[in-house]
Design a protein around this motif. Structure first.
Motif, PDB file in Angstrom:
ATOM      1  N   SER A   1       0.854  -1.243   0.106  1.00  0.00           N
ATOM      2  CA  SER A   1      -0.010  -0.026  -0.117  1.00  0.00           C
ATOM      3  C   SER A   1       0.832   1.412   0.053  1.00  0.00           C
ATOM      4  CB  SER A   1      -0.792  -0.041   1.206  1.00  0.00           C
ATOM      5  OG  SER A   1      -0.258   0.039   2.441  1.00  0.00           O
ATOM      6  N   LYS A   2       0.237   2.529  -0.361  1.00  0.00           N
ATOM      7  CA  LYS A   2       0.960   3.633  -0.291  1.00  0.00           C
ATOM      8  C   LYS A   2       0.912   4.161   1.044  1.00  0.00           C
ATOM      9  CE  LYS A   2      -2.725   5.087  -2.772  1.00  0.00           C
ATOM     10  NZ  LYS A   2      -3.442   6.076  -3.331  1.00  0.00           N
ATOM     11  N   LYS A   3       0.382   3.797   2.095  1.00  0.00           N
ATOM     12  CA  LYS A   3       0.642   3.903   3.422  1.00  0.00           C
ATOM     13  C   LYS A   3       1.957   3.260   3.908  1.00  0.00           C
ATOM     14  CE  LYS A   3      -1.643   3.923   7.812  1.00  0.00           C
ATOM     15  NZ  LYS A   3      -2.738   3.638   8.754  1.00  0.00           N
ATOM     16  N   ARG A   4       1.904   1.939   3.544  1.00  0.00           N
ATOM     17  CA  ARG A   4       3.166   0.940   4.112  1.00  0.00           C
ATOM     18  C   ARG A   4       4.623   1.580   3.082  1.00  0.00           C
ATOM     19  NH1 ARG A   4       3.265  -3.963   6.515  1.00  0.00           N
ATOM     20  NH2 ARG A   4       1.680  -2.966   7.445  1.00  0.00           N
ATOM     21  N   ALA A   5       4.198   2.336   2.112  1.00  0.00           N
ATOM     22  CA  ALA A   5       5.522   2.814   1.341  1.00  0.00           C
ATOM     23  C   ALA A   5       6.095   3.942   1.976  1.00  0.00           C
ATOM     24  CB  ALA A   5       5.172   3.073   0.010  1.00  0.00           C
ATOM     25  N   ASP A   6       5.030   4.705   2.659  1.00  0.00           N
ATOM     26  CA  ASP A   6       5.685   5.908   3.138  1.00  0.00           C
ATOM     27  C   ASP A   6       6.143   5.529   4.552  1.00  0.00           C
ATOM     28  OD1 ASP A   6       4.755   7.846   1.307  1.00  0.00           O
ATOM     29  OD2 ASP A   6       2.763   8.086   2.076  1.00  0.00           O
ATOM     30  N   LEU A   7       5.634   4.525   5.161  1.00  0.00           N
ATOM     31  CA  LEU A   7       6.206   3.947   6.435  1.00  0.00           C
ATOM     32  C   LEU A   7       7.755   3.526   6.397  1.00  0.00           C
ATOM     33  CD1 LEU A   7       5.836   3.775   9.465  1.00  0.00           C
ATOM     34  CD2 LEU A   7       4.612   1.457   9.045  1.00  0.00           C
ATOM     35  N   VAL A   8       7.864   2.654   5.248  1.00  0.00           N
ATOM     36  CA  VAL A   8       9.314   2.290   5.015  1.00  0.00           C
ATOM     37  C   VAL A   8      10.045   3.420   4.801  1.00  0.00           C
ATOM     38  CG1 VAL A   8      10.556   0.961   3.294  1.00  0.00           C
ATOM     39  CG2 VAL A   8       8.332   0.050   3.988  1.00  0.00           C
ATOM     40  N   GLU A   9       9.694   4.542   4.016  1.00  0.00           N
ATOM     41  CA  GLU A   9      10.512   5.452   3.716  1.00  0.00           C
ATOM     42  C   GLU A   9      10.971   6.274   5.187  1.00  0.00           C
ATOM     43  OE1 GLU A   9      10.532   9.647   1.380  1.00  0.00           O
ATOM     44  OE2 GLU A   9       8.439   9.018   1.968  1.00  0.00           O
ATOM     45  N   GLN A  10       9.706   6.289   5.990  1.00  0.00           N
ATOM     46  CA  GLN A  10      10.230   7.058   7.436  1.00  0.00           C
ATOM     47  C   GLN A  10      11.032   6.129   8.033  1.00  0.00           C
ATOM     48  OE1 GLN A  10       8.914  10.161   6.855  1.00  0.00           O
ATOM     49  NE2 GLN A  10       8.625   9.998   8.972  1.00  0.00           N
ATOM     50  N   CYS A  11      11.242   4.886   8.051  1.00  0.00           N
ATOM     51  CA  CYS A  11      12.093   3.939   8.758  1.00  0.00           C
ATOM     52  C   CYS A  11      13.492   3.955   8.311  1.00  0.00           C
ATOM     53  CB  CYS A  11      11.816   2.511   8.862  1.00  0.00           C
ATOM     54  SG  CYS A  11      10.035   2.380   9.652  1.00  0.00           S
ATOM     55  N   LEU A  12      13.435   4.275   6.811  1.00  0.00           N
ATOM     56  CA  LEU A  12      14.728   4.336   6.269  1.00  0.00           C
ATOM     57  C   LEU A  12      15.517   5.725   6.168  1.00  0.00           C
ATOM     58  CD1 LEU A  12      14.323   1.510   3.505  1.00  0.00           C
ATOM     59  CD2 LEU A  12      15.136   1.193   5.591  1.00  0.00           C
ATOM     60  N   LYS A  13      14.768   6.672   6.181  1.00  0.00           N
ATOM     61  CA  LYS A  13      15.189   7.991   5.765  1.00  0.00           C
ATOM     62  C   LYS A  13      16.276   8.327   6.668  1.00  0.00           C
ATOM     63  CE  LYS A  13      12.079  11.131   5.370  1.00  0.00           C
ATOM     64  NZ  LYS A  13      11.069  12.121   5.399  1.00  0.00           N
ATOM     65  N   GLU A  14      16.719   8.061   7.963  1.00  0.00           N
ATOM     66  CA  GLU A  14      17.632   8.518   8.630  1.00  0.00           C
ATOM     67  C   GLU A  14      19.039   8.092   8.112  1.00  0.00           C
ATOM     68  OE1 GLU A  14      19.242   7.771  13.270  1.00  0.00           O
ATOM     69  OE2 GLU A  14      17.288   8.436  13.081  1.00  0.00           O
ATOM     70  N   GLU A  15      19.067   6.634   7.692  1.00  0.00           N
ATOM     71  CA  GLU A  15      20.261   6.186   7.292  1.00  0.00           C
ATOM     72  C   GLU A  15      20.488   6.112   5.952  1.00  0.00           C
ATOM     73  OE1 GLU A  15      21.306   2.142   8.900  1.00  0.00           O
ATOM     74  OE2 GLU A  15      19.746   2.240  10.174  1.00  0.00           O
ATOM     75  N   PHE A  16      19.465   6.728   5.255  1.00  0.00           N
ATOM     76  CA  PHE A  16      19.606   6.456   3.614  1.00  0.00           C
ATOM     77  C   PHE A  16      19.038   7.622   2.830  1.00  0.00           C
ATOM     78  CE2 PHE A  16      19.475   2.058   5.110  1.00  0.00           C
ATOM     79  CZ  PHE A  16      20.725   1.693   4.563  1.00  0.00           C
ATOM     80  N   SER A  17      18.876   8.794   3.357  1.00  0.00           N
ATOM     81  CA  SER A  17      18.097   9.983   2.972  1.00  0.00           C
ATOM     82  C   SER A  17      18.781  10.374   1.491  1.00  0.00           C
ATOM     83  CB  SER A  17      17.973  11.042   3.896  1.00  0.00           C
ATOM     84  OG  SER A  17      19.375  11.415   4.096  1.00  0.00           O
ATOM     85  N   GLU A  18      19.751  10.252   1.342  1.00  0.00           N
ATOM     86  CA  GLU A  18      20.820  10.661   0.000  1.00  0.00           C
ATOM     87  C   GLU A  18      20.133   9.949  -1.001  1.00  0.00           C
ATOM     88  OE1 GLU A  18      22.830  13.271  -0.152  1.00  0.00           O
ATOM     89  OE2 GLU A  18      22.613  13.804   1.595  1.00  0.00           O
ATOM     90  N   SER A  19      19.901   8.572  -1.099  1.00  0.00           N
ATOM     91  CA  SER A  19      19.533   7.804  -2.174  1.00  0.00           C
ATOM     92  C   SER A  19      18.328   7.017  -1.875  1.00  0.00           C
ATOM     93  CB  SER A  19      20.698   6.739  -2.050  1.00  0.00           C
ATOM     94  OG  SER A  19      20.835   5.862  -0.711  1.00  0.00           O
ATOM     95  N   LEU A  20      17.393   7.549  -1.085  1.00  0.00           N
ATOM     96  CA  LEU A  20      16.125   6.938  -0.862  1.00  0.00           C
ATOM     97  C   LEU A  20      14.936   7.755  -1.585  1.00  0.00           C
ATOM     98  CD1 LEU A  20      14.403   4.876   0.715  1.00  0.00           C
ATOM     99  CD2 LEU A  20      14.437   6.554   2.526  1.00  0.00           C
ATOM    100  N   GLY A  21      13.994   7.046  -2.130  1.00  0.00           N
ATOM    101  CA  GLY A  21      12.950   7.608  -2.702  1.00  0.00           C
ATOM    102  C   GLY A  21      11.757   6.721  -2.932  1.00  0.00           C
ATOM    103  N   VAL A  22      10.653   7.240  -2.877  1.00  0.00           N
ATOM    104  CA  VAL A  22       9.222   6.350  -2.788  1.00  0.00           C
ATOM    105  C   VAL A  22       8.447   6.786  -4.219  1.00  0.00           C
ATOM    106  CG1 VAL A  22       6.913   6.097  -1.632  1.00  0.00           C
ATOM    107  CG2 VAL A  22       9.358   6.438  -0.132  1.00  0.00           C
ATOM    108  N   LEU A  23       7.788   5.765  -4.746  1.00  0.00           N
ATOM    109  CA  LEU A  23       6.954   6.082  -5.850  1.00  0.00           C
ATOM    110  C   LEU A  23       5.549   5.473  -5.489  1.00  0.00           C
ATOM    111  CD1 LEU A  23       9.236   4.696  -8.813  1.00  0.00           C
ATOM    112  CD2 LEU A  23       9.049   6.939  -8.405  1.00  0.00           C
ATOM    113  N   HIS A  24       4.518   6.316  -5.588  1.00  0.00           N
ATOM    114  CA  HIS A  24       3.270   5.875  -5.518  1.00  0.00           C
ATOM    115  C   HIS A  24       2.545   6.867  -6.287  1.00  0.00           C
ATOM    116  CE1 HIS A  24       2.227   7.938  -2.198  1.00  0.00           C
ATOM    117  NE2 HIS A  24       3.389   7.395  -1.309  1.00  0.00           N
ATOM    118  N   SER A  25       1.172   6.534  -6.383  1.00  0.00           N
ATOM    119  CA  SER A  25       0.252   7.791  -7.121  1.00  0.00           C
ATOM    120  C   SER A  25       0.046   8.857  -6.252  1.00  0.00           C
ATOM    121  CB  SER A  25      -1.014   6.872  -7.440  1.00  0.00           C
ATOM    122  OG  SER A  25      -1.872   6.640  -6.187  1.00  0.00           O
TER     123      SER A  25
END
Length: 95
Positions: A59-83
């Protein structure tokens, strides 16, 4: 049924179904809960073989949650795609 409506129907395929490009490796891990999955993902993303990685979630909500969890360590190379993301944000993520 196609013969009923079409004259001499032909099937054209660009590539066989469910094929993977030779230099792409597919993998799947079955883990007990979301945060265990995020912790494994953090470990894998630090490995050289995982420099370009796509993670699929349900889900989009889960994608955003994964992004939040990874943002601190991988903010430079992290991106989320959804509608719900703007088109220019999606394009920037793919570059």
């Amino acid at each position: 049924m196609s013969e009923e409506f079409l004259v001499d129907p032909q099937r054209v395929e660009v590539a066989p179904q469910a094929t993977t490009v030779e230099n792409i490796a597919l993998g799947r891990y079955t883990l007990p809960n979301f945060y265990t999955k995020v912790n494994l993902l953090k470990l894998l993303l630090k490995l050289p073989d995982f420099q370009k990685t796509m993670v699929f979630v349900k889900s989009k909500k889960r994608a955003d949650l994964v992004e939040q969890c990874l943002k601190e360590e991988f903010s430079e190379s992290l991106g989320v795609l959804h509608s719900n993301k703007a088109q220019n944000t999606r394009m920037h993520t793919l570059v």
